[in-house]
Structure formats: structure tokens, C-alpha cells
Design a protein around this motif. Structure first.
Motif, PDB file in Angstrom:
ATOM      1  N   SER A   1       0.809  -1.218   0.000  1.00  0.00           N
ATOM      2  CA  SER A   1       0.000   0.000   0.000  1.00  0.00           C
ATOM      3  C   SER A   1       0.844   1.270   0.000  1.00  0.00           C
ATOM      4  O   SER A   1       1.648   1.486   0.894  1.00  0.00           O
ATOM      5  N   PHE A   2       0.596   2.084  -1.030  1.00  0.00           N
ATOM      6  CA  PHE A   2       1.146   3.435  -1.067  1.00  0.00           C
ATOM      7  C   PHE A   2      -0.004   4.421  -0.840  1.00  0.00           C
ATOM      8  O   PHE A   2       0.073   5.584  -1.186  1.00  0.00           O
ATOM      9  N   ALA A   3      -1.109   3.893  -0.281  1.00  0.00           N
ATOM     10  CA  ALA A   3      -2.335   4.685  -0.205  1.00  0.00           C
ATOM     11  C   ALA A   3      -2.422   5.550   1.043  1.00  0.00           C
ATOM     12  O   ALA A   3      -2.852   6.695   0.983  1.00  0.00           O
ATOM     13  N   GLY A   4      -2.053   5.002   2.185  1.00  0.00           N
ATOM     14  CA  GLY A   4      -2.445   5.607   3.468  1.00  0.00           C
ATOM     15  C   GLY A   4      -1.986   7.021   3.725  1.00  0.00           C
ATOM     16  O   GLY A   4      -2.771   7.865   4.136  1.00  0.00           O
TER      17      GLY A   4
ATOM     18  N   PRO B   1      -1.528  16.577  -1.448  1.00  0.00           N
ATOM     19  CA  PRO B   1      -1.002  15.311  -1.931  1.00  0.00           C
ATOM     20  C   PRO B   1       0.277  15.361  -2.769  1.00  0.00           C
ATOM     21  O   PRO B   1       0.784  14.302  -3.104  1.00  0.00           O
ATOM     22  N   THR B   2       0.827  16.507  -3.151  1.00  0.00           N
ATOM     23  CA  THR B   2       1.851  16.462  -4.209  1.00  0.00           C
ATOM     24  C   THR B   2       3.281  16.316  -3.682  1.00  0.00           C
ATOM     25  O   THR B   2       4.183  15.994  -4.435  1.00  0.00           O
ATOM     26  N   GLY B   3       3.496  16.622  -2.398  1.00  0.00           N
ATOM     27  CA  GLY B   3       4.854  16.607  -1.859  1.00  0.00           C
ATOM     28  C   GLY B   3       5.628  17.873  -2.192  1.00  0.00           C
ATOM     29  O   GLY B   3       6.773  18.044  -1.765  1.00  0.00           O
ATOM     30  N   GLU B   4       5.011  18.779  -2.938  1.00  0.00           N
ATOM     31  CA  GLU B   4       5.736  19.969  -3.403  1.00  0.00           C
ATOM     32  C   GLU B   4       5.816  21.055  -2.333  1.00  0.00           C
ATOM     33  O   GLU B   4       4.987  21.113  -1.419  1.00  0.00           O
TER      34      GLU B   4
ATOM     35  N   PHE C   1      -2.884   2.768  -4.123  1.00  0.00           N
ATOM     36  CA  PHE C   1      -2.473   4.178  -4.104  1.00  0.00           C
ATOM     37  C   PHE C   1      -3.772   4.959  -4.050  1.00  0.00           C
ATOM     38  O   PHE C   1      -4.857   4.357  -4.024  1.00  0.00           O
ATOM     39  N   VAL C   2      -3.715   6.286  -4.043  1.00  0.00           N
ATOM     40  CA  VAL C   2      -4.959   7.055  -4.030  1.00  0.00           C
ATOM     41  C   VAL C   2      -5.134   7.767  -5.376  1.00  0.00           C
ATOM     42  O   VAL C   2      -4.252   8.519  -5.795  1.00  0.00           O
ATOM     43  N   PRO C   3      -6.264   7.527  -6.060  1.00  0.00           N
ATOM     44  CA  PRO C   3      -6.537   8.266  -7.294  1.00  0.00           C
ATOM     45  C   PRO C   3      -6.590   9.759  -6.991  1.00  0.00           C
ATOM     46  O   PRO C   3      -7.139  10.174  -5.968  1.00  0.00           O
ATOM     47  N   GLY C   4      -6.021  10.588  -7.875  1.00  0.00           N
ATOM     48  CA  GLY C   4      -5.826  12.000  -7.554  1.00  0.00           C
ATOM     49  C   GLY C   4      -7.055  12.888  -7.601  1.00  0.00           C
ATOM     50  O   GLY C   4      -7.063  13.957  -6.994  1.00  0.00           O
ATOM     51  N   ARG C   5      -8.082  12.436  -8.309  1.00  0.00           N
ATOM     52  CA  ARG C   5      -9.239  13.318  -8.533  1.00  0.00           C
ATOM     53  C   ARG C   5      -9.833  13.896  -7.244  1.00  0.00           C
ATOM     54  O   ARG C   5     -10.260  15.050  -7.202  1.00  0.00           O
ATOM     55  N   ALA C   6      -9.857  13.075  -6.176  1.00  0.00           N
ATOM     56  CA  ALA C   6     -10.490  13.502  -4.919  1.00  0.00           C
ATOM     57  C   ALA C   6      -9.834  14.747  -4.324  1.00  0.00           C
ATOM     58  O   ALA C   6     -10.435  15.439  -3.506  1.00  0.00           O
TER      59      ALA C   6
ATOM     60  N   ARG D   1      -1.797   9.710  -6.048  1.00  0.00           N
ATOM     61  CA  ARG D   1      -0.965  10.047  -4.896  1.00  0.00           C
ATOM     62  C   ARG D   1      -0.327   8.777  -4.357  1.00  0.00           C
ATOM     63  O   ARG D   1      -1.014   7.811  -4.041  1.00  0.00           O
ATOM     64  N   MET D   2       0.992   8.821  -4.257  1.00  0.00           N
ATOM     65  CA  MET D   2       1.741   7.655  -3.782  1.00  0.00           C
ATOM     66  C   MET D   2       2.457   8.039  -2.494  1.00  0.00           C
ATOM     67  O   MET D   2       3.258   8.971  -2.487  1.00  0.00           O
ATOM     68  N   SER D   3       2.178   7.309  -1.416  1.00  0.00           N
ATOM     69  CA  SER D   3       2.868   7.595  -0.164  1.00  0.00           C
ATOM     70  C   SER D   3       3.970   6.566   0.065  1.00  0.00           C
ATOM     71  O   SER D   3       3.764   5.366  -0.124  1.00  0.00           O
ATOM     72  N   PHE D   4       5.138   7.057   0.472  1.00  0.00           N
ATOM     73  CA  PHE D   4       6.263   6.138   0.702  1.00  0.00           C
ATOM     74  C   PHE D   4       6.509   5.915   2.194  1.00  0.00           C
ATOM     75  O   PHE D   4       7.486   5.286   2.581  1.00  0.00           O
ATOM     76  N   SER D   5       5.626   6.427   3.073  1.00  0.00           N
ATOM     77  CA  SER D   5       5.953   6.421   4.508  1.00  0.00           C
ATOM     78  C   SER D   5       5.892   5.039   5.158  1.00  0.00           C
ATOM     79  O   SER D   5       6.590   4.796   6.136  1.00  0.00           O
ATOM     80  N   CYS D   6       5.068   4.160   4.650  1.00  0.00           N
ATOM     81  CA  CYS D   6       4.827   2.911   5.394  1.00  0.00           C
ATOM     82  C   CYS D   6       5.385   1.649   4.733  1.00  0.00           C
ATOM     83  O   CYS D   6       5.115   0.546   5.211  1.00  0.00           O
TER      84      CYS D   6
END
Ligand code: PLP
Length: 408
Positions: free
Chosen positions: A34-37, A180-183, A361-366, A378-383
Motif C-alpha cells: 500500500s502506497f495509499a495511506g 497530496p503532491t509533496g511539493e 495508491f490514491v486516485p488523484g481526482r479527490a 498520490r503515492m505515499s512512501f511512509s509505510c
């Protein structure tokens, strides 16, 4: 049977289940990468320090006060610690300018409630933190796209707001490592935003949930610090800064905070009295206990782990993603934002990805107030550890390459 929808207030029609909350359920399936959370790695929580903190509280004379009701402003020693901590990044304030919330999510709800009458306009980045949209939605605002490159005039914002019968009230953004972008917004962007807010005479809500998670590059002063420097003191600022212990210590204690000029703090205190009286007394004491003894060491530890995961995700994206996908290269935080060719749909891709590749992962539209840009993820690398990141991105790269080929 009672038709509930008929008697719910109109604001409830904009309260919808979050795509992310639904997705969090997937984390329970052991075979999903999961890269979702977008949540902190529980292996990094300072659990021993918290055990000591609660044990100290329970074995001291403080226990009665710790289990008792307390003041709405928050636990004074914690507010003092925070005033000292934010001073290090140029936010010169007194402990009275610090207000404790039940997570910074509560700050977003309160600020929505404080500023937004129905049809008022909130300026938000495109995309923006989904939880902010959920919090503000209850107050029935309209959204307009906040441009940080100065290519929209104040009149353009005012005209759009007037058309929908309201006024622009604030600009909300995360300037560092956004969800969500990390920017990160550069110094020039921050200065332009302050100038725009001056011209529109609106507040700036600076969400600093990821402030401490910088892995490389130069730290940029928070918008709040720039505002204080320009105006000569916090009481003359238009910025409201919110922060959180969720990403550094632990989210389960639900301790966040707001730093602002006193007129804002005084209103927030009244709102808290009406909503939940105060945040958990014992958890605020435990947070102060842990933060005052080892905050910097804890932050250094999580930075070292997350930065390696960020590097692993960027390396894997370089290796496995097709040429026509692009992504951000964040200097901190928990997220990388992937943009796929136009016409692709992140939600459809997620359904396929879970079924065939077991990657979430999380679809970006939301994250778009207007529901646009379905071709983002959106891809999370934390977990995930580095090996899982490589494997997960490899599978995703394969899926996306096949989907692009099939669409061609
Ligand atoms: C940008 C941002 N703001 C606020 C929050 C809310 O966090 P908390 O209520 O745990 O402080 C989050 C949580 O993910 C976030 O990503």
C-alpha cells in the motif's frame, strides 16, 4: 419510516465518504503493497517515551489534574514548548498565541466555521488536502483555484466570488511538502501569496502538518514567519498557522495546534468551549513530556527512515515508469504525485491494480475541488520499506505501461 435526508441540514449534502478512508481498510489485507495511506509508520512511534510519560503522570501528584477537565486554550507547558519551537523558524509569538486542537484536522474545521458563510469563497491549491475540503465543505463554500505564480489578478478572484454571491475569505495551502503532491512553495511564491492576500484583504491558512519532515534542500521560512517579519509582530499578521504532532510523534493522541493573532485565538477558544471543551488533558501532558525530552532526536530518526524511502520510490519510478508519466521530486513529507497521460483514470487503474498487482495508491481526482485531473495518483512512501517500494512500483509500472499501450 423517517426520511432522514429531508430533515438533515443542507450542509450535510456535501458530506461524503472519503475515498481515502475507504482505502485505509485495504491496509488490513496482508498481501497488498500500500502506497495509499499517507500515515506515519507505527514502527517509528516513540512508544517507550510515551510509556514513560504516562507512567510518570500516573505515579505523580499530577494524575488528578491529568484526568480532569482543563482549559480550552490547552495545556500551558505545551503551549510554552510550542512557542519556543516555532520561534526557531521565525514565528515569534507568546504562548497565548498558541491554541491546542484535537489534531490539526480540528483546526481546519474550526477555521472553516469561523470564516465561511454559505457561498463564500475559499482559495485552495489545485490539488489540495482532501481533509481540508471535507472540513470546509460543511460550511457550504465555493472554491476557487489559488495560483501561486501571480498570473491571476485580485479582481479575477473577487469577480468569481461575487458571481456566486459571496466574498473571498481565505487562501488555504500547505507550503511545505504538501499533501497530496509533496511539493514546496518557494520563497517567491510565499511572497506573492502574502501580496495577494494583502490586496484581497483575506486570511492565509498555512497548514504546516509536514513542516518538520524535510530531508534535503534549504528550509524556507513559513509564510507566518514572513508575515511577522513584514508586519513587525504577530498581532498584525493575516496568517493562521496550524501544526500537528501526528506526523512527528503519534497521531493517535490527537494533538495539533494553531498559532495566530489574539482576535483569532479568542474566537477559537469560544468555539472549542462549544464543541469539545478542550483536547485530551492527559494526552497533551504526555505530548509535552515526550517533546520536551526528545523531539529533535525523534524527528532525526523519522527523517532518516523516510528520506531513504523517498529515495527508493523516486529511483523505482525512474526505473519502471513509462516515459509519458511524470512525477514530483519532493524534498520532504510523505508523498510523490504521479501524472499519467490525459484520458487515463486513476480510479479505474486502482481497481485493476488491486485485483491484478495487489498495489494500492490514491486516485488523484479527490484532491481537486472540481473533481478534475483524473489522470493523477498520490503515492505515499511512509509505510513501505525499500524492497516493498521497488516491488510495488515495478508492478505498477507494468500495469500503467500496459494500460497506455492498450489505449494507444
Ligand atoms: C495536510 C494535512 N493537514 C492536516 C492533517 C490532519 O492531521 P492531524 O489532524 O492528525 O493533525 C493531515 C493528515 O493527514 C494533512 O495531511
Amino acid at each position: 419510516m423517517l426520511d432522514w435526508e429531508q430533515i438533515f441540514a443542507t450542509r450535510s449534502s456535501r458530506m461524503r465518504a472519503s475515498e481515502i478512508r475507504e482505502l485505509l481498510k485495504l491496509l488490513d489485507q496482508p498481501d497488498i503493497i500500500s502506497f495509499a495511506g499517507g500515515i506515519p509508520d507505527p514502527a517509528l512511534f516513540p512508544d517507550v517515551a510515551f510509556k514513560e510519560a504516562y507512567s510518570d503522570i500516573f505515579s505523580s501528584a499530577q494524575v488528578g489534574a491529568a484526568l480532569q477537565y482543563s482549559v480550552s486554550e490547552g495545556y500551558k507547558p505545551l503551549r510554552e514548548w510550542l512557542a519556543r519551537d516555532v520561534a526557531k523558524i521565525g514565528i515569534d509569538c507568546t504562548p497565548d498565541n498558541v491554541f491546542i486542537t484535537s489534531g490539526s484536522q480540528q483546526a481546519l474545521d474550526y477555521l472553516g466555521k469561523l470564516f465561511l458563510s454559505p457561498n463564500d469563497t475559499a482559495l485552495v491549491t489545485w490539488p489540495t488536502y482532501l481533509g481540508a475540503l471535507s472540513a470546509f465543505n460543511a460550511y457550504e463554500p465555493n472554491y476557487d483555484q489559488l495560483s501561486l505564480n501571480g498570473n491571476r489578478t485580485p479582481e479575477a478572484y473577487r469577480d468569481t466570488a461575487a458571481k456566486t454571491g459571496g466574498a473571498v475569505k481565505f487562501a488555504y495551502l500547505s507550503a511545505d511538502f504538501s499533501n497530496p503532491t509533496g511539493e514546496t512553495v518557494d520563497l517567491a511564491g510565499r511572497e506573492k501569496l502574502l501580496a495577494l492576500a494583502d490586496e484581497l484583504d483575506i486570511a492565509i491558512l498555512e497548514d504546516a502538518a509536514y513542516q518538520h519532515l524535510r530531508y534535503d534542500g534549504e528550509a524556507i521560512p513559513p509564510i507566518m514567519a514572513l508575515d511577522i517579519a513584514r508586519r513587525g509582530g504577530i498581532e498584525n499578521t493575516r496568517t493562521i498557522y496550524s501544526g500537528s504532532f501526528s506526523k512527528t510523534l503519534a497521531p493517535g493522541l490527537r494533538v495539533g495546534f494553531v498559532v495566530a493573532a489574539m482576535p483569532v485565538i479568542r474566537k477559537l477558544v469560544l468555539m472549542k468551549q462549544a464543541a469539545d471543551l478542550h483536547s485530551s488533558t492527559i494526552n497533551q501532558i504526555a505530548i509535552e513530556h515526550v517533546a520536551s525530552r526528545g523531539f529533535d532526536a525523534q524527528v532525526a530518526k523519522i527523517r532518516s527512515v523516510y528520506s531513504k524511502r523517498r529515495d527508493a520510490m523516486l529511483a523505482a519510478l525512474d526505473k519502471y515508469m513509462p516515459k509519458n508519466a511524470t512525477w514530483t521530486r519532493p524534498e520532504g513529507g510523505m508523498f510523490v504525485w504521479v501524472t499519467l497521460p490525459e484520458g487515463m483514470d486513476g480510479a479505474e487503474l486502482l481497481a485493476k491494480s488491486i485485483a491484478t498487482e495487489k498495489v494500492a495508491f490514491v486516485p488523484g481526482r479527490a484532491f481537486y475541488a472540481d473533481g478534475s485531473n483524473a489522470n493523477t495518483l498520490r503515492m505515499s512512501f511512509s509505510c513501505a520499506d525499500e524492497a516493498m517500494i521497488d516491488e510495488g512500483i515495478k508492478r505498477l509500472g507494468r500495469l500503467i505501461s500496459n494500460a497506455i499501450r492498450a489505449a494507444a
